[in-house]
Enzyme design. Structure first.
Site, PDB file in Angstrom:
ATOM      1  N   LYS A  20       4.560  -6.566   1.935  1.00 21.60           N
ATOM      2  CA  LYS A  20       4.057  -7.532   0.933  1.00 21.60           C
ATOM      3  C   LYS A  20       4.122  -6.946  -0.467  1.00 21.60           C
ATOM      4  CE  LYS A  20      -0.103  -8.356   2.603  1.00 21.60           C
ATOM      5  NZ  LYS A  20      -0.392  -8.046   3.973  1.00 21.60           N
ATOM      6  N   ILE A 152     -10.495 -10.678  10.891  1.00 27.32           N
ATOM      7  CA  ILE A 152     -11.853 -11.051  10.487  1.00 27.32           C
ATOM      8  C   ILE A 152     -12.108 -10.623   9.035  1.00 27.32           C
ATOM      9  CG2 ILE A 152     -14.302 -10.536  10.896  1.00 27.32           C
ATOM     10  CD1 ILE A 152     -13.664 -10.448  13.877  1.00 27.32           C
ATOM     11  N   LYS A 193       8.580 -18.975  16.376  1.00 24.99           N
ATOM     12  CA  LYS A 193       7.227 -19.313  16.838  1.00 24.99           C
ATOM     13  C   LYS A 193       6.115 -18.451  16.203  1.00 24.99           C
ATOM     14  CE  LYS A 193       6.864 -21.876  20.194  1.00 24.99           C
ATOM     15  NZ  LYS A 193       7.063 -23.327  20.223  1.00 24.99           N
ATOM     16  N   PRO A 194       6.306 -17.122  16.111  1.00 23.86           N
ATOM     17  CA  PRO A 194       5.224 -16.332  15.497  1.00 23.86           C
ATOM     18  C   PRO A 194       4.905 -16.815  14.072  1.00 23.86           C
ATOM     19  CG  PRO A 194       6.784 -14.874  16.585  1.00 23.86           C
ATOM     20  CD  PRO A 194       7.389 -16.254  16.611  1.00 23.86           C
ATOM     21  N   GLN A 196       5.363 -19.913  12.938  1.00 17.33           N
ATOM     22  CA  GLN A 196       4.638 -21.186  13.051  1.00 17.33           C
ATOM     23  C   GLN A 196       3.162 -20.933  13.314  1.00 17.33           C
ATOM     24  OE1 GLN A 196       6.421 -24.093  15.730  1.00 17.33           O
ATOM     25  NE2 GLN A 196       8.375 -23.034  15.643  1.00 17.33           N
ATOM     26  N   CYS A 384      -0.259  20.071  -8.939  1.00 20.63           N
ATOM     27  CA  CYS A 384      -1.698  20.136  -8.661  1.00 20.63           C
ATOM     28  C   CYS A 384      -2.017  21.329  -7.754  1.00 20.63           C
ATOM     29  CB  CYS A 384      -2.171  18.802  -8.106  1.00 20.63           C
ATOM     30  SG  CYS A 384      -3.892  18.500  -8.537  1.00 20.63           S
ATOM     31  N   MET A 387       0.587  23.906  -8.163  1.00 17.13           N
ATOM     32  CA  MET A 387       0.454  24.737  -9.359  1.00 17.13           C
ATOM     33  C   MET A 387      -0.608  25.809  -9.121  1.00 17.13           C
ATOM     34  SD  MET A 387      -2.079  24.841 -11.962  1.00 17.13           S
ATOM     35  CE  MET A 387      -2.240  25.079 -13.705  1.00 17.13           C
ATOM     36  N   HIS A 510      -0.412  15.036 -12.098  1.00 14.18           N
ATOM     37  CA  HIS A 510       0.541  14.419 -11.168  1.00 14.18           C
ATOM     38  C   HIS A 510       1.621  13.642 -11.936  1.00 14.18           C
ATOM     39  CE1 HIS A 510      -1.688  14.964  -7.331  1.00 14.18           C
ATOM     40  NE2 HIS A 510      -2.709  15.068  -8.147  1.00 14.18           N
ATOM     41  N   GLU A 512       4.332  12.526 -10.911  1.00 17.42           N
ATOM     42  CA  GLU A 512       4.986  11.510 -10.062  1.00 17.42           C
ATOM     43  C   GLU A 512       4.413  10.113 -10.262  1.00 17.42           C
ATOM     44  OE1 GLU A 512       2.961  13.883  -9.055  1.00 17.42           O
ATOM     45  OE2 GLU A 512       1.764  13.337  -7.295  1.00 17.42           O
TER      46      GLU A 512
HETATM   47  N1  GLN Z   1      -7.536  20.552  -4.037  1.00 17.91           N
HETATM   48  C1  GLN Z   1      -7.215  20.808  -5.394  1.00 17.91           C
HETATM   49  C2  GLN Z   1      -8.320  20.428  -6.339  1.00 17.91           C
HETATM   50  O1  GLN Z   1      -9.176  19.651  -6.021  1.00 17.91           O
HETATM   51  C3  GLN Z   1      -5.905  20.134  -5.780  1.00 17.91           C
HETATM   52  C4  GLN Z   1      -5.962  18.644  -5.699  1.00 17.91           C
HETATM   53  C5  GLN Z   1      -4.602  18.004  -5.722  1.00 17.91           C
HETATM   54  O2  GLN Z   1      -3.593  18.628  -5.412  1.00 17.91           O
HETATM   55  N2  GLN Z   1      -4.550  16.735  -6.039  1.00 17.91           N
HETATM   56  O3  GLN Z   1      -8.364  20.898  -7.452  1.00 17.91           O
END
Ligand code: GLN
Length: 538
Positions: A20, A152, A193-194, A196, A384, A387, A510, A512
């Site tokens: 979706k 539900i 059918k599913p 419908q 994160c 690093m 992050h 990404e």
């Molecule tokens: N666990 C680590 C922290 O809380 C890194 C968290 C993460 O990678 N998003 O700082």
């Protein structure tokens, strides 16, 4: 432009996982590409306040918005397709609905009335659906209702849709029902059918689907479309085929071919034109015609699940297209990595990304991996936790701080190079209490980061509790690992780099989450370029 916002609801029937989110995002793309300011919202019928406390095995990645909302991963698709940021208002859960109704009850706002699912919960749902529409920022709001019709949990949402259709009047709110048309190989037939039945289930709640989008593995014949239209009370042009695609990024064009945007606009009484998909199609062309290929290792602990690192995988697709390179991502489970096998498992890779994560499981494998890439000049991106592992590895193996660690993993470590911030020390609740959302970061001269971003002031999204411990900054920098991105207000280290290395970057945030088709993330673009250069010079 419209005078008042129009609403499109997307419900699902027959089966979960029909996509979706991708259909909603693809429709939104087509509407946006015709000049309509469009946004998408996801309503999740579960009782968690948000997915922040959910294990990735349960619900895939937790996606974070600029305003620090921990949300469903479908919001990632919305941003990647539309290139428009989402916010807390774009993701609402049953938990959040009930929480606000109960808070109101405690404040006495219901004036002694009995608080009930109808009207109090449904009113709150209707209010949440209209927040985006009433903001004045959008012409069309697409609201995706999680779950499958007949559950539900979904009932109050379907009831809210039924009421809103009446409140808003004709041509202002329509329902797209996404279903599955399965192929029975024994019978050699597609079965209606599913569909419908699921349309009928929706009707039991007083909602008539206006448009059917039918997921299928085979082309729907004219006859099948006619049959579906006849039995499900829709026009034939409103039966839209959604055939399996090799990439989710093909779906907007597939929906365009089927005329989904046209029927939607017609039913909303809005004019339709030809969507401008030039940028989108340019991306697709590059994505499908790579000139070379690199293999990147993704080291994490949820690697068996596609959805756990969704945004990272998508960011590689965007960055790959930008470089005209196919990025093959090889998932590597950090728990099974050790000093003894890192070479065997990693030496063939052109770049390595150490993934975000929480808790102790698999971290020693990540540290061994970082050491291997550092010593062998393989391009490295740590995100994160990734690093944080790079900082620990450097402290242990270069500074000789043998038991250096994060206090998340070892509270007693004598060298807490990664530690809790003061403001986090007294936090007991888990949900919504991390450093979340968009934070400023200033990049230093001559850094890879500055070169990649092409500007020194950036904003990136965070989701973590632990930080680089500035008590160790001088010592670590003197040994060669540099802090190249700092939060201008707090002085927190957001980026580390190793200038003597080929391409070694760790980011506390992050990247990404902000990579989109229209704006591939600069760090991913630069990382993929570095992997290609590494491969070429191997
Ligand atoms: N666990 C680590 C922290 O809380 C890194 C968290 C993460 O990678 N998003 O700082």
């Amino acid at each position: 432009m419209t005078t008042h916002p129009k609403y499109v609801f997307v419900t699902g029937g027959v089966s979960s996982s029909l996509g979706k989110g991708i259909i909603a995002a693809s429709l939104a793309k087509l509407l946006q590409a015709q000049g309509y300011r469009t946004t998408i919202q996801k309503l999740d019928p579960y009782i968690n306040i948000d997915p922040g406390t959910l294990n990735p095995y349960e619900h895939g990645e937790c996606y974070v918005t600029d305003d620090g909302a921990e949300t469903d991963l479908d919001l990632g698709h919305y941003e990647r397709f539309l290139n428009v940021p989402t916010s807390q208002a774009n993701n609402v859960t049953t938990g959040r609905i009930y929480q606000s109704v109960i808070d109101k009850e405690r404040r006495g706002e219901f004036l002694g009335k009995t608080v009930q699912v109808i009207p109090h919960i449904t009113d709150e749902i209707k209010h949440r659906i209209q927040i985006l529409g009433n903001s004045g920022d959008y012409d069309i709001v697409i609201t995706e209702i999680g779950g499958t019709v007949g559950d539900i949990e979904s009932l109050p949402y379907i009831e809210a849709v039924r009421q809103l259709q009446w409140d808003l009047g004709e041509h202002n709110a329509i329902v797209i029902h996404l279903t599955l048309v399965p192929y029975l190989s024994a019978a050699g037939e597609l079965k209606t059918k599913p569909t419908q039945h699921s349309v009928k289930t929706l009707m039991e709640s007083g909602v008539q689907a206006d448009i059917l989008v039918c997921r299928t593995e085979h082309e729907l014949s004219d006859g099948i479309k006619t049959k579906l239209a006849r039995f499900c009370n829709v026009e034939k042009e409103s039966v839209i085929q959604s055939i399996d695609a090799s990439t989710i990024y093909d779906v907007p064009n597939l929906m365009l071919d089927e005329g989904l945007d046209k029927v939607v606009l017609k039913k909303l009484d809005l004019s339709s034109g030809t969507p401008d998909l030039a940028r989108w199609n340019e991306f697709l062309k590059r994505h499908k015609n790579p000139k070379s290929e690199v293999t990147v290792g993704l080291i994490g602990k949820y690697v068996e699940l596609q959805d756990s690192y969704k945004s990272i995988l998508e960011a590689f697709i965007h960055a790959g297209a930008e470089n005209e390179v196919k990025v093959k991502v090889e998932s590597i489970h950090s728990e099974y990595l050790s000093k003894e096998n890192v070479e065997e498992k990693l030496s063939h890779l052109d770049g390595i990304l150490v993934a975000p994560g929480f808790g102790e499981r698999g971290i020693e494998g990540k540290i061994d991996a970082v050491r291997y890439v550092r010593e062998n000049n393989i391009p490295f991106l740590g995100i994160c936790l990734g690093m944080q592992m790079a900082v620990i590895e450097y402290a242990r193996n270069i500074l000789g701080l043998r038991d250096a660690n994060s206090t998340e993993m070892d509270e007693q470590t004598s060298h807490p190079v990664i530690a809790l911030m003061e403001s986090q020390k007294n936090v007991v609740n888990k949900g919504g209490t991390m450093r979340l959302g968009s934070w400023d970061c200033e990049l230093t001269d001559n850094s890879i980061s500055l070169k990649s971003y092409g500007q020194s002031q950036i904003k990136e999204r965070h989701r973590h509790r632990f930080e680089f411990n500035n008590d160790y900054k001088e010592q670590i920098e003197a040994a060669g690992l540099k802090a190249t991105g700092l939060n201008p207000e707090t002085g927190l280290v957001e980026i580390i780099e190793l200038p003597t290395h080929n391409w070694f970057v760790g980011v506390q945030y992050h990247p990404e989450y902000k990579s989109t088709v229209a704006n591939p993330h600069p760090l991913f673009v630069s990382f993929v370029a570095a992997a290609l250069a590494y491969k070429t010079n191997k």
